[in-house]
Design a protein around this motif. Structure first.
Motif, PDB file in Angstrom:
ATOM      1  N   LYS A  14     -12.571   7.365  -9.269  1.00 26.08           N
ATOM      2  CA  LYS A  14     -12.983   6.005 -10.063  1.00 26.08           C
ATOM      3  C   LYS A  14     -11.522   5.144  -9.995  1.00 26.08           C
ATOM      4  O   LYS A  14     -11.020   5.090 -10.985  1.00 26.08           O
ATOM      5  CB  LYS A  14     -13.523   6.307 -11.496  1.00 26.08           C
ATOM      6  CG  LYS A  14     -15.029   6.864 -11.591  1.00 26.08           C
ATOM      7  CD  LYS A  14     -15.392   6.871 -12.811  1.00 26.08           C
ATOM      8  CE  LYS A  14     -16.683   7.420 -12.977  1.00 26.08           C
ATOM      9  NZ  LYS A  14     -17.444   7.560 -14.274  1.00 26.08           N
ATOM     10  N   PRO A  15     -11.545   4.338  -8.942  1.00 23.50           N
ATOM     11  CA  PRO A  15     -10.209   3.469  -8.826  1.00 23.50           C
ATOM     12  C   PRO A  15     -10.003   2.625 -10.027  1.00 23.50           C
ATOM     13  O   PRO A  15     -10.882   2.050 -10.635  1.00 23.50           O
ATOM     14  CB  PRO A  15     -10.381   2.721  -7.775  1.00 23.50           C
ATOM     15  CG  PRO A  15     -11.571   3.265  -6.810  1.00 23.50           C
ATOM     16  CD  PRO A  15     -12.445   3.995  -8.068  1.00 23.50           C
ATOM     17  N   ALA A  16      -8.748   2.519 -10.566  1.00 24.63           N
ATOM     18  CA  ALA A  16      -8.623   1.799 -11.650  1.00 24.63           C
ATOM     19  C   ALA A  16      -8.583   0.263 -11.409  1.00 24.63           C
ATOM     20  O   ALA A  16      -9.080  -0.528 -12.248  1.00 24.63           O
ATOM     21  CB  ALA A  16      -7.217   2.224 -12.257  1.00 24.63           C
ATOM     22  N   GLU A  17      -8.318  -0.034 -10.161  1.00 26.34           N
ATOM     23  CA  GLU A  17      -8.662  -1.530  -9.911  1.00 26.34           C
ATOM     24  C   GLU A  17      -9.659  -1.567  -8.863  1.00 26.34           C
ATOM     25  O   GLU A  17     -10.167  -0.714  -8.434  1.00 26.34           O
ATOM     26  CB  GLU A  17      -7.345  -1.697  -8.766  1.00 26.34           C
ATOM     27  CG  GLU A  17      -5.875  -1.672  -9.446  1.00 26.34           C
ATOM     28  CD  GLU A  17      -4.818  -2.019  -8.502  1.00 26.34           C
ATOM     29  OE1 GLU A  17      -5.020  -3.123  -7.856  1.00 26.34           O
ATOM     30  OE2 GLU A  17      -3.774  -1.336  -8.354  1.00 26.34           O
ATOM     31  N   VAL A  31      -9.125  -7.569   1.966  1.00 25.28           N
ATOM     32  CA  VAL A  31      -8.337  -6.267   2.217  1.00 25.28           C
ATOM     33  C   VAL A  31      -9.188  -5.107   1.714  1.00 25.28           C
ATOM     34  O   VAL A  31      -9.404  -5.248   0.441  1.00 25.28           O
ATOM     35  CB  VAL A  31      -7.169  -6.470   1.743  1.00 25.28           C
ATOM     36  CG1 VAL A  31      -6.344  -4.913   2.101  1.00 25.28           C
ATOM     37  CG2 VAL A  31      -6.182  -7.189   2.541  1.00 25.28           C
ATOM     38  N   LEU A  32      -9.906  -4.317   2.291  1.00 20.95           N
ATOM     39  CA  LEU A  32     -10.445  -3.067   1.640  1.00 20.95           C
ATOM     40  C   LEU A  32      -9.606  -1.743   1.648  1.00 20.95           C
ATOM     41  O   LEU A  32      -9.045  -1.406   2.628  1.00 20.95           O
ATOM     42  CB  LEU A  32     -11.867  -2.599   2.612  1.00 20.95           C
ATOM     43  CG  LEU A  32     -12.665  -1.353   2.141  1.00 20.95           C
ATOM     44  CD1 LEU A  32     -13.254  -1.967   0.732  1.00 20.95           C
ATOM     45  CD2 LEU A  32     -13.751  -1.255   3.144  1.00 20.95           C
ATOM     46  N   VAL A  33      -9.453  -1.489   0.187  1.00 22.07           N
ATOM     47  CA  VAL A  33      -8.337  -0.390  -0.016  1.00 22.07           C
ATOM     48  C   VAL A  33      -9.234   0.628  -0.322  1.00 22.07           C
ATOM     49  O   VAL A  33     -10.042   0.760  -1.437  1.00 22.07           O
ATOM     50  CB  VAL A  33      -7.308  -0.856  -1.331  1.00 22.07           C
ATOM     51  CG1 VAL A  33      -6.305   0.224  -1.214  1.00 22.07           C
ATOM     52  CG2 VAL A  33      -6.687  -2.181  -0.684  1.00 22.07           C
ATOM     53  N   PHE A  34      -8.735   1.736   0.259  1.00 24.73           N
ATOM     54  CA  PHE A  34      -9.465   3.091  -0.270  1.00 24.73           C
ATOM     55  C   PHE A  34      -8.524   4.026  -1.190  1.00 24.73           C
ATOM     56  O   PHE A  34      -7.391   4.167  -0.687  1.00 24.73           O
ATOM     57  CB  PHE A  34      -9.778   4.122   1.028  1.00 24.73           C
ATOM     58  CG  PHE A  34     -10.859   3.284   1.927  1.00 24.73           C
ATOM     59  CD1 PHE A  34     -12.178   3.429   1.815  1.00 24.73           C
ATOM     60  CD2 PHE A  34     -10.244   2.607   3.173  1.00 24.73           C
ATOM     61  CE1 PHE A  34     -12.993   2.603   2.673  1.00 24.73           C
ATOM     62  CE2 PHE A  34     -11.129   1.905   3.937  1.00 24.73           C
ATOM     63  CZ  PHE A  34     -12.793   1.927   3.679  1.00 24.73           C
ATOM     64  N   MET A  78       0.936  -1.075  -0.035  1.00 23.73           N
ATOM     65  CA  MET A  78      -0.043  -0.096   0.017  1.00 23.73           C
ATOM     66  C   MET A  78       0.836   1.207   0.082  1.00 23.73           C
ATOM     67  O   MET A  78       0.622   2.507  -0.649  1.00 23.73           O
ATOM     68  CB  MET A  78      -0.744   0.109   1.189  1.00 23.73           C
ATOM     69  CG  MET A  78      -1.990  -0.983   1.232  1.00 23.73           C
ATOM     70  SD  MET A  78      -3.346  -1.057   0.028  1.00 23.73           S
ATOM     71  CE  MET A  78      -2.602  -2.363  -1.017  1.00 23.73           C
ATOM     72  N   GLU A  79       2.022   1.415   0.695  1.00 23.51           N
ATOM     73  CA  GLU A  79       2.893   2.284   0.725  1.00 23.51           C
ATOM     74  C   GLU A  79       3.596   2.816  -0.693  1.00 23.51           C
ATOM     75  O   GLU A  79       3.771   4.000  -0.694  1.00 23.51           O
ATOM     76  CB  GLU A  79       4.053   2.054   1.951  1.00 23.51           C
ATOM     77  CG  GLU A  79       3.651   1.985   3.287  1.00 23.51           C
ATOM     78  CD  GLU A  79       4.347   1.569   4.369  1.00 23.51           C
ATOM     79  OE1 GLU A  79       5.644   1.124   3.802  1.00 23.51           O
ATOM     80  OE2 GLU A  79       4.383   1.941   5.527  1.00 23.51           O
ATOM     81  N   HIS A  80       3.525   1.536  -1.499  1.00 22.98           N
ATOM     82  CA  HIS A  80       3.894   1.879  -2.575  1.00 22.98           C
ATOM     83  C   HIS A  80       3.387   2.188  -3.797  1.00 22.98           C
ATOM     84  O   HIS A  80       3.517   2.186  -4.742  1.00 22.98           O
ATOM     85  CB  HIS A  80       5.085   0.792  -3.208  1.00 22.98           C
ATOM     86  CG  HIS A  80       6.554   0.882  -2.246  1.00 22.98           C
ATOM     87  ND1 HIS A  80       6.484   0.114  -0.975  1.00 22.98           N
ATOM     88  CD2 HIS A  80       7.389   1.367  -2.603  1.00 22.98           C
ATOM     89  CE1 HIS A  80       7.670   0.371  -0.458  1.00 22.98           C
ATOM     90  NE2 HIS A  80       8.381   0.857  -1.554  1.00 22.98           N
ATOM     91  N   HIS A  81       1.976   2.145  -3.484  1.00 22.20           N
ATOM     92  CA  HIS A  81       0.671   2.603  -4.444  1.00 22.20           C
ATOM     93  C   HIS A  81       0.462   3.735  -4.255  1.00 22.20           C
ATOM     94  O   HIS A  81      -0.359   4.264  -3.204  1.00 22.20           O
ATOM     95  CB  HIS A  81      -0.492   1.510  -4.070  1.00 22.20           C
ATOM     96  CG  HIS A  81      -1.409   1.079  -5.348  1.00 22.20           C
ATOM     97  ND1 HIS A  81      -1.822   2.090  -5.909  1.00 22.20           N
ATOM     98  CD2 HIS A  81      -1.472  -0.031  -5.909  1.00 22.20           C
ATOM     99  CE1 HIS A  81      -2.556   1.561  -6.848  1.00 22.20           C
ATOM    100  NE2 HIS A  81      -2.443   0.437  -6.925  1.00 22.20           N
ATOM    101  N   SER A  82       0.493   4.641  -5.319  1.00 19.43           N
ATOM    102  CA  SER A  82       0.337   6.037  -5.098  1.00 19.43           C
ATOM    103  C   SER A  82      -1.190   6.248  -4.996  1.00 19.43           C
ATOM    104  O   SER A  82      -1.735   7.307  -4.595  1.00 19.43           O
ATOM    105  CB  SER A  82       0.652   6.647  -6.557  1.00 19.43           C
ATOM    106  OG  SER A  82       0.131   6.176  -7.621  1.00 19.43           O
ATOM    107  N   ALA A  83      -2.276   5.605  -5.479  1.00 20.83           N
ATOM    108  CA  ALA A  83      -3.575   5.845  -5.413  1.00 20.83           C
ATOM    109  C   ALA A  83      -4.307   5.155  -3.964  1.00 20.83           C
ATOM    110  O   ALA A  83      -5.196   5.686  -3.462  1.00 20.83           O
ATOM    111  CB  ALA A  83      -4.397   4.783  -6.350  1.00 20.83           C
ATOM    112  N   ALA A  84      -3.706   4.638  -3.232  1.00 22.11           N
ATOM    113  CA  ALA A  84      -3.770   4.022  -2.012  1.00 22.11           C
ATOM    114  C   ALA A  84      -3.732   4.906  -0.936  1.00 22.11           C
ATOM    115  O   ALA A  84      -2.748   5.357  -0.535  1.00 22.11           O
ATOM    116  CB  ALA A  84      -3.145   2.765  -1.611  1.00 22.11           C
TER     117      ALA A  84
END
Length: 297
Positions: free
Chosen positions: A50-53, A42-45, A13-19
């Motif tokens: 509009k999240p790409a994933e 795992v619920l990612v905000f 998550m730390e390396h994911h720019s959208a998270a």
């Protein structure tokens, strides 16, 4: 195993720019994962509208992990408008895994503690939905369209149940009728009466409509106090468009027209017609004598 997997997910998550945050729900019940058995949800905000994933399932150290992405702004709106019932359960059952800006903590606080501000807004939205179901059921009943009237009376009963749960200070959950049975058995009895009462379907619908008129519409001042507080806090006259924009400031889409109309009928709100050239506009203000309990707690 958990001590190994959680740090790995957090690092990802730390390396994911959208998270912007993440919740972990270990061993989630099947109804929370679309009947797909997993060991960890795992619920990612996402900070993106509009999240790409969207969602993915993978294996990590023999654990079956499912990730679900949701826009943080949409999450805030949907838990108030009840657009994503699973989301409430995920938040209630989850633990914060990643939250650098404390946005997830704020969201979980709303669901778990249900602050007055959000409870008032949510009650107002549910009341609008109830009034819509009430009007539609009466209309279909008048036209002799019993099945349509029955459909809308069911929806109206659900709204009534949700209002009762919120009035008790709790957040409505997926097992709504279990909550209602414990907190307000009288409404649960009406639900049972509608489903299997001895009268004809039409008679049962009429009985529920009468019950709602007595129990809910008589408490319009309480359930609709979010709007009354707006009118009280900012003096002057409001247009319906301005009121809708105010309650929809967090991405919500709400039509307050039926609620405001009912408040006018009950002398809680005054309707003023302003004439400009060939156009007229209806604006609204709190009745000059004030509203009992409008500030509320």
């Amino acid at each position: 195993m958990r001590d190994q997997i959680y740090p790995e997910i957090k690092k990802e998550m730390e390396h994911h720019s959208a998270a912007i945050g993440a919740l972990a729900i270990p061993s989630p019940p099947a109804h929370l994962t679309a009947l797909e058995p997993v060991d960890l949800l795992v619920l990612v905000f996402s900070k993106e509208a509009k999240p790409a994933e969207k969602a993915a399932v993978y294996c990590s150290r023999s654990w079956r992990v499912k990730t679900v992405w949701v826009s943080l702004s949409h999450a805030f709106a949907s838990i108030i408008a009840d657009e994503h019932p699973d989301l409430v359960e995920w938040i209630l059952n989850g633990e914060i895994l990643y939250d650098p800006e404390r946005k997830v903590k704020e969201l979980t606080h709303i669901v778990r503690q249900f602050p007055t501000e959000y409870r008032m807004k949510k009650m107002c939205i549910e009341l609008c939905g109830l009034l819509d179901g009430y009007q539609r059921s009466r209309w279909h009943l008048k036209l002799g369209e019993g099945m349509d009237a029955y459909y809308f009376i069911q929806e109206m009963l659900r709204r009534w149940g949700r209002l009762a749960v919120m009035e008790a200070g709790e957040f409505p959950r997926q097992d709504l009728w279990n909550q209602v049975r414990q907190l307000h058995p009288g409404i649960h009895k009406w639900y049972q009466e509608l489903a299997s009462g001895g009268e004809s379907p039409e008679q049962r619908i009429r009985l529920v409509l009468l019950a709602v008129e007595y129990a809910v519409l008589s408490k319009l001042e309480w359930y609709g106090r979010y709007v009354l507080n707006l009118l009280h806090q900012q003096k002057g006259m409001w247009s319906l468009r301005e009121l809708n924009q105010q309650i929809g400031s967090e991405g919500l889409v709400v039509d307050l027209s039926l609620l405001v109309e009912e408040m006018v009928k009950r002398s809680l709100v005054e309707e003023i017609t302003l004439q400009q050239d060939r156009m007229s506009e209806q604006r609204y203000r709190l009745m000059t004598f004030g509203v009992r309990g409008a500030k509320g707690s």
